[in-house]
Design a protein around this motif. Structure first.
Motif, PDB file in Angstrom:
ATOM      1  N   MET A   1       0.877  -1.103  -0.024  1.00  0.00           N
ATOM      2  CA  MET A   1       0.040  -0.004  -0.048  1.00  0.00           C
ATOM      3  C   MET A   1       0.799   1.071   0.064  1.00  0.00           C
ATOM      4  O   MET A   1       1.609   1.474   0.721  1.00  0.00           O
ATOM      5  CB  MET A   1      -0.781  -0.006   1.166  1.00  0.00           C
ATOM      6  CG  MET A   1      -1.967   1.199   1.235  1.00  0.00           C
ATOM      7  SD  MET A   1      -3.202   0.739   2.203  1.00  0.00           S
ATOM      8  CE  MET A   1      -4.172   2.329   2.236  1.00  0.00           C
TER       9      MET A   1
ATOM     10  N   MET B   1       9.473   0.515  -1.611  1.00  0.00           N
ATOM     11  CA  MET B   1       9.149  -0.283  -0.430  1.00  0.00           C
ATOM     12  C   MET B   1       8.095  -1.624  -0.409  1.00  0.00           C
ATOM     13  O   MET B   1       8.012  -2.845  -0.060  1.00  0.00           O
ATOM     14  CB  MET B   1       8.870   0.671   0.995  1.00  0.00           C
ATOM     15  CG  MET B   1       8.728   0.078   2.206  1.00  0.00           C
ATOM     16  SD  MET B   1       8.040   1.051   3.474  1.00  0.00           S
ATOM     17  CE  MET B   1       9.508   1.928   3.871  1.00  0.00           C
ATOM     18  N   MET B   2       6.951  -0.907  -1.094  1.00  0.00           N
ATOM     19  CA  MET B   2       5.815  -1.559  -1.142  1.00  0.00           C
ATOM     20  C   MET B   2       6.072  -2.877  -2.312  1.00  0.00           C
ATOM     21  O   MET B   2       5.224  -3.807  -2.378  1.00  0.00           O
ATOM     22  CB  MET B   2       4.691  -0.727  -1.586  1.00  0.00           C
ATOM     23  CG  MET B   2       4.223  -0.151  -0.219  1.00  0.00           C
ATOM     24  SD  MET B   2       4.226  -0.957   0.956  1.00  0.00           S
ATOM     25  CE  MET B   2       4.341  -0.036   2.441  1.00  0.00           C
TER      26      MET B   2
ATOM     27  N   SER C   1       5.111   9.782   5.381  1.00  0.00           N
ATOM     28  CA  SER C   1       5.018   8.232   5.411  1.00  0.00           C
ATOM     29  C   SER C   1       6.079   7.527   5.791  1.00  0.00           C
ATOM     30  O   SER C   1       6.088   6.297   5.946  1.00  0.00           O
ATOM     31  CB  SER C   1       4.270   7.810   4.357  1.00  0.00           C
ATOM     32  OG  SER C   1       3.138   8.381   4.111  1.00  0.00           O
ATOM     33  N   LEU C   2       7.418   8.285   5.999  1.00  0.00           N
ATOM     34  CA  LEU C   2       8.715   7.447   6.180  1.00  0.00           C
ATOM     35  C   LEU C   2       9.071   7.952   7.654  1.00  0.00           C
ATOM     36  O   LEU C   2       9.021   9.272   7.880  1.00  0.00           O
ATOM     37  CB  LEU C   2       9.636   8.021   5.131  1.00  0.00           C
ATOM     38  CG  LEU C   2       9.370   7.322   3.926  1.00  0.00           C
ATOM     39  CD1 LEU C   2      10.324   7.938   2.660  1.00  0.00           C
ATOM     40  CD2 LEU C   2       9.716   5.669   3.660  1.00  0.00           C
TER      41      LEU C   2
ATOM     42  N   PHE D   1       0.748   5.444   0.281  1.00  0.00           N
ATOM     43  CA  PHE D   1      -0.142   6.241   0.753  1.00  0.00           C
ATOM     44  C   PHE D   1       0.249   7.759   0.250  1.00  0.00           C
ATOM     45  O   PHE D   1       0.652   7.991  -0.504  1.00  0.00           O
ATOM     46  CB  PHE D   1       0.278   6.528   2.370  1.00  0.00           C
ATOM     47  CG  PHE D   1       0.100   5.193   2.977  1.00  0.00           C
ATOM     48  CD1 PHE D   1      -1.149   4.698   3.565  1.00  0.00           C
ATOM     49  CD2 PHE D   1       1.080   4.377   3.623  1.00  0.00           C
ATOM     50  CE1 PHE D   1      -1.360   3.716   4.376  1.00  0.00           C
ATOM     51  CE2 PHE D   1       1.076   3.286   4.141  1.00  0.00           C
ATOM     52  CZ  PHE D   1      -0.281   2.869   4.521  1.00  0.00           C
TER      53      PHE D   1
ATOM     54  N   MET E   1       8.659   5.007  -1.262  1.00  0.00           N
ATOM     55  CA  MET E   1       7.733   4.399  -0.804  1.00  0.00           C
ATOM     56  C   MET E   1       7.171   3.139  -1.660  1.00  0.00           C
ATOM     57  O   MET E   1       6.934   2.026  -1.460  1.00  0.00           O
ATOM     58  CB  MET E   1       6.474   5.057  -0.598  1.00  0.00           C
ATOM     59  CG  MET E   1       6.384   6.095   0.548  1.00  0.00           C
ATOM     60  SD  MET E   1       6.096   4.919   2.108  1.00  0.00           S
ATOM     61  CE  MET E   1       4.356   4.200   2.175  1.00  0.00           C
TER      62      MET E   1
ATOM     63  N   GLN F   1      15.039   1.370   5.786  1.00  0.00           N
ATOM     64  CA  GLN F   1      13.360   1.316   6.096  1.00  0.00           C
ATOM     65  C   GLN F   1      12.717   0.129   4.853  1.00  0.00           C
ATOM     66  O   GLN F   1      11.986  -0.606   4.971  1.00  0.00           O
ATOM     67  CB  GLN F   1      12.602   2.525   5.890  1.00  0.00           C
ATOM     68  CG  GLN F   1      13.022   3.327   7.129  1.00  0.00           C
ATOM     69  CD  GLN F   1      11.954   4.558   7.226  1.00  0.00           C
ATOM     70  OE1 GLN F   1      10.895   4.419   7.087  1.00  0.00           O
ATOM     71  NE2 GLN F   1      12.759   5.731   7.257  1.00  0.00           N
ATOM     72  N   VAL F   2      13.391   0.250   3.591  1.00  0.00           N
ATOM     73  CA  VAL F   2      13.068  -0.553   2.704  1.00  0.00           C
ATOM     74  C   VAL F   2      13.414  -1.890   2.838  1.00  0.00           C
ATOM     75  O   VAL F   2      12.905  -3.091   2.839  1.00  0.00           O
ATOM     76  CB  VAL F   2      13.396  -0.175   1.225  1.00  0.00           C
ATOM     77  CG1 VAL F   2      13.041  -1.174   0.200  1.00  0.00           C
ATOM     78  CG2 VAL F   2      12.891   1.453   0.880  1.00  0.00           C
TER      79      VAL F   2
END
Lengths: 297, 324
Positions: free
Chosen positions: B95, B167-168, B103-104, B97, B164, B113-114
């Motif tokens: 997902m 990551m997703m 969002s991070l 955002f 993001m 984070q990834v």
């Protein structure tokens, strides 16, 4: 620092009573008193006394105690370890208890557990330390006989003072942690962390608690001076031979050099704690590190 | 036809509020097939994001009641435990955002984070990091290796949205929910992000649920559209079909309100009135107060979902009549 040192000095100067009276016997003649005062420098004008004191202090000489007739630094050196241990352990235990409790309270917001913990810690914060200390002595030392009443002859003498310090100081840390965690929980990046599939535990510890700690650590460091001032009373209650005890005793006998030295030390510690909290904030938060390095994107 | 991946059956979400409850989403039905881009269009506050979050079971709060089914690969996600849901999130459904700016997590580097997501699949750290750099190249991140070591505040909004996306998609989910992925970004970045999403679909056959209020974007990438109004799905169907032949009055008015290419047409057309705040269970079409074709029946009876063409469903009384 200069302001603090000046304030400390003038407060002591303005205190009613003559320090000489505490040194000598009532029967000693006025002439003899004046002689002693001259010897100790108390007959000089206020500013001269202050400048002399600052000059000596900067050179590492805190003067001679009027009561013990020994070097002030020597007196403090013996007592510092006790105070440091009391404050240090209290802080550590407080964090170990308050942080997880704060996190739990935030996760179970408005549950019975949350309300009970928060209200109970609030109650403990409102209770004066010396009263709680006295209560502990009555219950655990006098009635149950589990722990020694006062003095110091081994680690077990620390248990009650630390418990008192922790319980009275915990409430603040706990509530700060809780409110910070509640703030962070609603951040978008926490949703992101869930969305990428992290289990709740990892999200809570790695993302929520980690980010809450930025502010919590700062506030905890800034509260250390409070802890120290609280410990002064607690030391007295439990008869620990620490700095607080020394300070209170010296105030009652108007042992000016000692009081000034101890207060100055506490003032220095306060300033250092504030500095440390800023530095730690920089370590914990990369955004601040950037602005400290003077750069900006 | 390709295989069905996600199907929503009569999904309704009510929030408890002071006046009683607020019906944020009501009886939403739609399905997404594998490798398909399904666009959900609607005004702000019509429940698009709420639907998206409820699929992931990521609604904040706890004062909402959800009824209906969210069937993903034959399993009702409303029934699975939180533990199983953790395994689905990120791994099977990703997902993105709305706002990449917050969002991070600000205290970790974007790369870590990834990597954190990749490491959930028992991949060791160096390998995960290499994957991160590769992914960053896939999403056209300039200077991928260096950027992976940056903190979120050191990156622009577009770059953060790329992070993001990286990551997703890092765990190759079959469905990607993109909740207004380009709303906070400027137009040039928007085009690039869309290109990435489209490439993703072609490369990995990823299905995308694209939430937006931008019709231009829909025409560009979507295969199917769902138009939402005040918590209800009022029209669903093939993108060409709906653009060519919009049936529901709301969809028609939306289309009419689109800016045209030609100049000097005067004011943009608008839809009169406001989106109602539905706080009481009362039958009737939710668009009735703004609908030019509304009749008495519209105000007293819930309109049914009517089939007007292949895969083309409309929730309206009047249209149903015409067809008959």
């Amino acid at each position: 620092m200069i302001v603090v040192s000046f304030l400390v000095f003038s407060l002591m100067y303005m205190m009613p009573g003559d320090p000489i009276d505490m040194v000598v016997d009532r029967k000693v003649s006025q002439e003899k008193k004046a002689e002693i005062a001259h010897e100790m420098g108390y007959d000089q004008p206020f500013l001269t006394q202050y400048v002399n004191w600052v000059d000596d202090t900067i050179h590492g000489d805190f003067g001679t105690s009027t009561r013990y007739k020994t070097d002030v630094w020597g007196l403090m050196k013996e007592r510092i370890p006790y105070s440091l241990q009391l404050c240090g352990w209290s802080l550590i235990v407080e964090l170990i208890i308050a942080l997880p409790l704060g996190l739990l309270c935030a996760m179970k917001k408005d549950s019975f557990f949350d309300r009970f913990t928060v209200n109970f810690s609030l109650f403990l914060t409102a209770v004066p330390g010396f009263w709680l200390g006295a209560l502990f002595i009555i219950i655990f030392a006098v009635e149950l006989g589990w722990l020694p009443i006062s003095g110091y002859a081994g680690p077990e003498y620390f248990v009650l003072p630390i418990a008192t310090c922790v319980l009275t100081g915990m409430g603040g840390t706990l509530r700060i942690t809780k409110s910070e965690v509640l703030d962070v929980i609603n951040e978008k990046y926490v949703t992101t962390a869930y969305a990428k599939g992290l289990p709740k535990r990892t999200v809570m510890i790695k993302h929520v608690l980690r980010n809450s700690l930025i502010l919590v650590t700062t506030l905890v460091f800034m509260s250390i001076p409070w802890l120290i001032s609280g410990a002064v009373i607690i030391e007295k209650v439990f008869g620990l031979p620490g700095m607080g005890n020394l300070l209170l005793n010296s105030i009652t006998v108007q042992d000016m050099p000692v009081v000034q030295a101890v207060l100055l030390l506490i003032a220095i510690l306060t300033v250092l704690c504030n500095l440390a909290s800023d530095l730690i904030m920089g370590v914990l938060d990369p955004r601040i590190r950037l602005s400290m390095a003077g750069g900006d994107n | 036809m390709s295989e069905e991946l996600l199907r929503l059956e009569n999904l309704s979400i009510d929030y408890k509020v002071k006046e009683g409850y607020l019906s944020a989403v009501k009886d939403v039905n739609f399905s997404i097939n594998k490798g398909e881009i399904f666009a959900v269009v609607g005004e702000s506050g019509c429940g698009k994001s709420t639907v998206a979050h409820s699929i992931m079971n990521l609604l904040p709060g706890g004062n909402e009641t959800i009824t209906g089914k969210v069937i993903f690969k034959g399993r009702d996600l409303r029934e699975v435990t939180e533990k199983e849901m953790e395994k689905i999130r990120g791994k099977e459904i990703g997902m993105i955002f709305q706002n990449p700016l917050d969002s991070l997590n600000p205290v970790y580097t974007v790369g870590s984070q990834v990597a954190e997501a990749i490491e959930l699949d028992k991949v060791d750290k160096t390998e995960a990091w290499n994957r991160v750099v590769e992914l960053f190249k896939d999403v056209k991140m300039p200077d991928a290796e260096e950027r992976a070591k940056s903190f979120p505040h050191e990156l622009s909004g577009g770059m953060r949205q790329r992070v993001m996306i990286a990551m997703m998609i890092s765990r190759n989910p079959e469905l990607l929910i993109a909740d207004e992925p380009t709303t906070a970004l400027d137009v040039t970045i928007e085009a690039q992000i869309l290109a990435i999403i489209k490439a993703l679909k072609e490369q990995f056959n990823t299905a995308v649920m694209l939430i937006t209020h931008n019709f231009g974007l829909v025409a560009e990438v979507a295969d199917k559209i769902g138009v939402m109004y005040a918590g209800e799905m009022v029209e669903t169907g093939d993108v060409f079909e709906i653009f060519k032949n919009p049936v529901h009055p709301y969809t028609r008015l939306l289309m009419a309100a689109l800016p045209r290419k030609t100049k000097n047409e005067g004011r943009l057309q608008t839809i009169e009135g406001n989106v109602p705040r539905i706080t009481e269970k009362k039958p009737g079409c939710r668009f009735a107060n703004r609908c030019p074709y509304a009749t008495e029946k519209c105000k007293t009876e819930d309109p049914p979902m009517v089939m007007v063409g292949e895969d083309h469903m409309v929730r309206c009384h009047e249209i149903g009549k015409e067809e008959k």
